[in-house]
Design an enzyme around this catalytic site. Sequence first.
Site, PDB file in Angstrom:
ATOM      1  N   GLY A   1      33.008 -71.824  90.821  1.00 16.14           N
ATOM      2  CA  GLY A   1      34.594 -71.892  90.275  1.00 16.14           C
ATOM      3  C   GLY A   1      34.963 -70.538  89.483  1.00 16.14           C
ATOM      4  N   THR A   2      33.964 -69.896  88.754  1.00 13.50           N
ATOM      5  CA  THR A   2      34.557 -68.822  87.980  1.00 13.50           C
ATOM      6  C   THR A   2      34.818 -67.691  88.981  1.00 13.50           C
ATOM      7  OG1 THR A   2      32.981 -69.445  86.387  1.00 13.50           O
ATOM      8  CG2 THR A   2      33.468 -67.175  86.415  1.00 13.50           C
TER       9      THR A   2
ATOM     10  N   ASN B   1      38.225 -80.065  81.583  1.00 11.77           N
ATOM     11  CA  ASN B   1      36.730 -80.341  81.629  1.00 11.77           C
ATOM     12  C   ASN B   1      36.471 -80.952  80.563  1.00 11.77           C
ATOM     13  OD1 ASN B   1      37.730 -77.501  81.302  1.00 11.77           O
ATOM     14  ND2 ASN B   1      35.678 -77.244  80.309  1.00 11.77           N
TER      15      ASN B   1
ATOM     16  N   GLN C   1      36.901 -79.546  88.223  1.00  9.35           N
ATOM     17  CA  GLN C   1      36.696 -80.937  87.822  1.00  9.35           C
ATOM     18  C   GLN C   1      37.256 -82.048  88.436  1.00  9.35           C
ATOM     19  OE1 GLN C   1      34.268 -81.773  85.451  1.00  9.35           O
ATOM     20  NE2 GLN C   1      34.061 -79.655  84.727  1.00  9.35           N
TER      21      GLN C   1
ATOM     22  N   HIS D   1      28.621 -77.293  92.037  1.00  8.43           N
ATOM     23  CA  HIS D   1      27.648 -77.839  91.359  1.00  8.43           C
ATOM     24  C   HIS D   1      28.359 -78.966  90.489  1.00  8.43           C
ATOM     25  CE1 HIS D   1      28.279 -76.073  87.250  1.00  8.43           C
ATOM     26  NE2 HIS D   1      28.810 -75.072  87.977  1.00  8.43           N
TER      27      HIS D   1
ATOM     28  N   THR E   1      26.962 -61.399 102.008  1.00  7.04           N
ATOM     29  CA  THR E   1      26.130 -62.439 102.746  1.00  7.04           C
ATOM     30  C   THR E   1      26.505 -63.755 102.422  1.00  7.04           C
ATOM     31  OG1 THR E   1      24.665 -60.808 103.119  1.00  7.04           O
ATOM     32  CG2 THR E   1      24.046 -63.001 103.759  1.00  7.04           C
TER      33      THR E   1
ATOM     34  N   CYS F   1      30.419 -74.579  78.497  1.00  8.56           N
ATOM     35  CA  CYS F   1      30.253 -73.114  78.649  1.00  8.56           C
ATOM     36  C   CYS F   1      30.600 -72.452  77.260  1.00  8.56           C
ATOM     37  CB  CYS F   1      31.523 -72.682  79.341  1.00  8.56           C
ATOM     38  SG  CYS F   1      31.265 -73.027  81.296  1.00  8.56           S
TER      39      CYS F   1
HETATM   40  C1  PLP Z   1      37.566 -76.683  84.909  1.00 11.83           C
HETATM   41  C2  PLP Z   1      36.483 -75.494  85.233  1.00 11.83           C
HETATM   42  N1  PLP Z   1      36.816 -74.435  85.937  1.00 11.83           N
HETATM   43  C3  PLP Z   1      35.859 -73.761  86.253  1.00 11.83           C
HETATM   44  C4  PLP Z   1      34.673 -73.865  85.831  1.00 11.83           C
HETATM   45  C5  PLP Z   1      33.591 -72.935  86.245  1.00 11.83           C
HETATM   46  O1  PLP Z   1      33.073 -73.230  87.434  1.00 11.83           O
HETATM   47  P1  PLP Z   1      31.428 -72.708  87.838  1.00 11.83           P
HETATM   48  O2  PLP Z   1      30.866 -73.118  86.895  1.00 11.83           O
HETATM   49  O3  PLP Z   1      31.169 -72.985  89.212  1.00 11.83           O
HETATM   50  O4  PLP Z   1      31.330 -71.023  87.685  1.00 11.83           O
HETATM   51  C6  PLP Z   1      34.268 -75.242  85.443  1.00 11.83           C
HETATM   52  C7  PLP Z   1      32.935 -75.247  85.045  1.00 11.83           C
HETATM   53  O5  PLP Z   1      32.140 -74.741  84.296  1.00 11.83           O
HETATM   54  C8  PLP Z   1      35.207 -76.293  84.910  1.00 11.83           C
HETATM   55  O6  PLP Z   1      34.899 -76.981  84.229  1.00 11.83           O
HETATM   56  C1  PLP Z   2      21.976 -51.514 101.333  1.00 10.00           C
HETATM   57  C2  PLP Z   2      22.653 -52.914 101.006  1.00 10.00           C
HETATM   58  N1  PLP Z   2      23.421 -52.967 100.130  1.00 10.00           N
HETATM   59  C3  PLP Z   2      23.987 -54.046  99.933  1.00 10.00           C
HETATM   60  C4  PLP Z   2      24.011 -55.451 100.798  1.00 10.00           C
HETATM   61  C5  PLP Z   2      24.723 -56.569 100.483  1.00 10.00           C
HETATM   62  O1  PLP Z   2      23.894 -57.385  99.807  1.00 10.00           O
HETATM   63  P1  PLP Z   2      24.149 -58.911  99.978  1.00 10.00           P
HETATM   64  O2  PLP Z   2      23.915 -59.476 101.143  1.00 10.00           O
HETATM   65  O3  PLP Z   2      23.193 -59.732  99.045  1.00 10.00           O
HETATM   66  O4  PLP Z   2      25.444 -59.109  99.613  1.00 10.00           O
HETATM   67  C6  PLP Z   2      22.978 -55.152 101.831  1.00 10.00           C
HETATM   68  C7  PLP Z   2      22.752 -56.190 102.434  1.00 10.00           C
HETATM   69  O5  PLP Z   2      23.484 -56.780 103.519  1.00 10.00           O
HETATM   70  C8  PLP Z   2      22.363 -54.053 101.855  1.00 10.00           C
HETATM   71  O6  PLP Z   2      21.499 -53.863 103.051  1.00 10.00           O
END
Ligand code: PLP
Ligand code: PLP
Lengths: 380, 380, 124, 124
Positions: free
Chosen positions: A71-72, A151, A179, A201, A237, A325
């Site tokens: 979410g962030t 939240n 939420q 999560h 990825t 948080c």
């Molecule tokens: C309302 C709200 N927005 C955003 C977030 C952030 O999401 P995440 O924990 O997946 O980064 C949260 C949770 O912490 C939340 O409750």
């Molecule tokens: C040299 C290099 N840098 C960055 C990445 C990107 O990493 P990620 O797949 O974790 O986003 C990759 C893989 O795809 C890579 O081979």
Amino acid sequence: MRYIYLDHNATTPVLPKVLEAMLPYQCEAFGNPSSVHHYGRRARVAVDDARDSVAEVLGAPASSVIFSSGGTEANNTIIKGVAQARREHGRHLVTSQIEHPAVLDACAALERQGYAVTYVPVDERGLVDPQAVRDSLTDQTILVSIMVANNEVGTLQPIADIARLVRERGVLMHTDAVQAFGKVSLAVEDLGVDFLSFSGHKIYAPKGIGGWYERSPAVLQPLLHGGHQERGRRSGTENVPGIAALGKACAIAAGDMTAEEERQRQLQQRFEHGIRERIGEVRIQGEKAPRLPSTTNVAFGGAEGEALMMSLDLQGVAISTGSACSSGSLEPSHVLRAMRVPRPYLHGALRFSLGRATTADDIAYVLDILPGIVAQARGV
Amino acid sequence: MRYIYLDHNATTPVLPKVLEAMLPYQCEAFGNPSSVHHYGRRARVAVDDARDSVAEVLGAPASSVIFSSGGTEANNTIIKGVAQARREHGRHLVTSQIEHPAVLDACAALERQGYAVTYVPVDERGLVDPQAVRDSLTDQTILVSIMVANNEVGTLQPIADIARLVRERGVLMHTDAVQAFGKVSLAVEDLGVDFLSFSGHKIYAPKGIGGWYERSPAVLQPLLHGGHQERGRRSGTENVPGIAALGKACAIAAGDMTAEEERQRQLQQRFEHGIRERIGEVRIQGEKAPRLPSTTNVAFGGAEGEALMMSLDLQGVAISTGSACSSGSLEPSHVLRAMRVPRPYLHGALRFSLGRATTADDIAYVLDILPGIVAQARGV
Amino acid sequence: MKYSDTVHEHFDNPRNIGVIEHPDGVAEVSNPACGDIMHLTLRIVDARITEAKFKTMGCPAAIAAGSVTTELLIGRGVGESTPLTRAEVNESLGGLSPQKVHTSVLAEDAVKAAVRDYHRRQGK
Amino acid sequence: MKYSDTVHEHFDNPRNIGVIEHPDGVAEVSNPACGDIMHLTLRIVDARITEAKFKTMGCPAAIAAGSVTTELLIGRGVGESTPLTRAEVNESLGGLSPQKVHTSVLAEDAVKAAVRDYHRRQGK
Ligand SMILES: Cc1ncc(COP(=O)(O)O)c(C=O)c1O
Ligand SMILES: Cc1ncc(COP(=O)(O)O)c(C=O)c1O
């Protein structure tokens, strides 16, 4: 010791069926979805299927769903991405005083770059007034971001009303639905929003997966550039197991949403009634507002929240004071301050948040031990 | 059918021991590390322990390790974050022509915002000349970003030499170590870099986890703002299972790094020797350069790479043409073009990348079927 | 918030909770920022603290600080210098995090104020 | 790259691979951008294609396009309009992705050029 987890707004356990759905993509069908060979194709199918499940919960086309790390990241991408894409149109954003830090701090980062942000207040029930949002719009406004469910106190904002007024003025509308997603019905067409963020999560999928909905054609500068995954909207990825898990969690949520909502509503009423019966000087935040059934924020006058929370923890009950948080900071919660919670209650607030595993027995147990804990904290 | 996976540079399977290390944090010790109660504290311990393991591989203090969603996020955070933090010092960055898209596209995004970027060339072996980097520095230069190991051809850049020249001039040095991390020894003090990115799914941890090293005091505007996780450097609920998995993967990598490197080196030699013996008109990229033992990029004159790849796939052998990330595009790989691979070979390149599970038998099998497949492709 | 085992132990079993009747020194101090309040009463015989009790409306660190403060005070003299510093409180609690050191400041303030009250009562 | 089952099938079993000796029409076209080359030979009797063979140095889509092109051509007349369009090739392959439609263009180009060559040989 009996352990009772009542902190589901902070995070939830992965459901066994969700775990099962993700496991094949760890050790066996572990391919990179960008790969053309059969390992890659199998991973790609998993991603596509999960996108369909998520889209169904939102009543949206699959192509409007983008996966992110949570979410962030979704909130940051949308807020900063629209600000960047629209900076020639204007440099003003509108949000509320009770947003999650992932919205507030992204806005603050934009302020440091010369954008202006209006933080609309809430009333004592914790609700944003749609007219106040409308009145804050200027011809410089490029984005409005108001959360669906808060939240800390669980209040549900009138997003459809706000979105209608905002989009009438040609301004883009975002809602942080982290939420609310998977807990209450959220059809993007009914809400009328341009962007909506969600996180895995909070709905029994693992940490590290989330995403957003965007209405097409989307105006958004990506935050992560690179290998053009997610049609170039979010490079990196794909977290295939996480995505598969989120798809499964959405399917489960869609399967019994109304029934589970009603079940938790019953527990919530029993809990809040029980607190009022047994303990004096209590204040339930947003009691009169539309609220998530999972969330009860209650403050005990003349007691200190962290001490209460730790006493509960010593007896096996896991809850939270403010937002998970921002705990660890001295300040009373910005949400409670925005709701003008009176001073004697401001430091004594606890958040109990229920989940799928919560039973009537759990509630009864907490109601048994809570009066003694509050009395002790008031007495020290 | 026999399945042989030789695409470890695209992604790797999660090792059983790594899966085992992450599972407890999904359904059971699932707390949010920001929570103060015992579920949260257990998650926090897992994160701290994993940070220690990662730091050990880098010979760095634990406090210098920040977790992110992967290599792409790490690269974007460092490149855009330094550019933002240092924009009053200058607006020039230096990188190479053979970087991963996560670096090149982040740089391109900065160019659209008015920054200048120099793309240093490589020689035909795929190596960056440290002097060329030095010569490209101006008093406007704020960051140099050169990868340790190239993902397509495996060449290892002289990072320590480059970093020395760069830091002598007071310029910050970043290295994308995603392909080298956990495979070759990478002590940050020896390398002398200020930032280093890594990713879990290249070293048998799951997709969706990665991070970076930063020398303190770090100059970097965070990309994700919010709940102040990772000491405010990277907000967002921590991917605890992913982090635990990465910690375990690092511990495993540290345990047998030299032995595994040597084992793969043997297989690589056998493989490349076998190709030369059996097939004419081949060109092994970077053959004479220091290279990862896992990576063999070989081009077959007069054949087309994608057709070769699909024929191999039909026989159960999973490999890749260019980089997995940029496959699906028409253009021949930017890396092979930067290395000035001659035209007849440019479209016929395959990347074989070995891993922990690769055996001498696998290599023998591929050497058996490859000549026929190449002949067929040349013959169509 | 991360607390040391000592803080946990004091929070769980706070020593010397309560109010001394007819004390020789008394103080109530508060930190308006976080709402913590500390009430301290002392029994002082021959310029030496023989009894100390506290009550607080505060977070676990404040409770632990009050508890350890009373423990440390008993047996100490009340001369020119303060009988207890915030650093001692902090150290005895195994180190408080930056967000929580203010509770040791509150404890020191309470000690100083209670001793001041004692001296005033002595007519000095 | 995602291919339809039809592309996979043609790639796996390409039809009419090779070169017709003493053809009535021949063409070799190429796409310099991606390096694909297509060689097409036709046997034409009474203005009707009776045999077609192709060879290509190209990606799987190019191979499938060559294969399906020869299949479709056999039996067609070579009048004023082109006997085969890129749209037909694309459709017969179950739809090519945007990055791969160029292979159907290459196929159409080869057909046009081979028919032109036939007409030229006929002295028209
Ligand atoms: C309302 C709200 N927005 C955003 C977030 C952030 O999401 P995440 O924990 O997946 O980064 C949260 C949770 O912490 C939340 O409750
Ligand atoms: C040299 C290099 N840098 C960055 C990445 C990107 O990493 P990620 O797949 O974790 O986003 C990759 C893989 O795809 C890579 O081979």
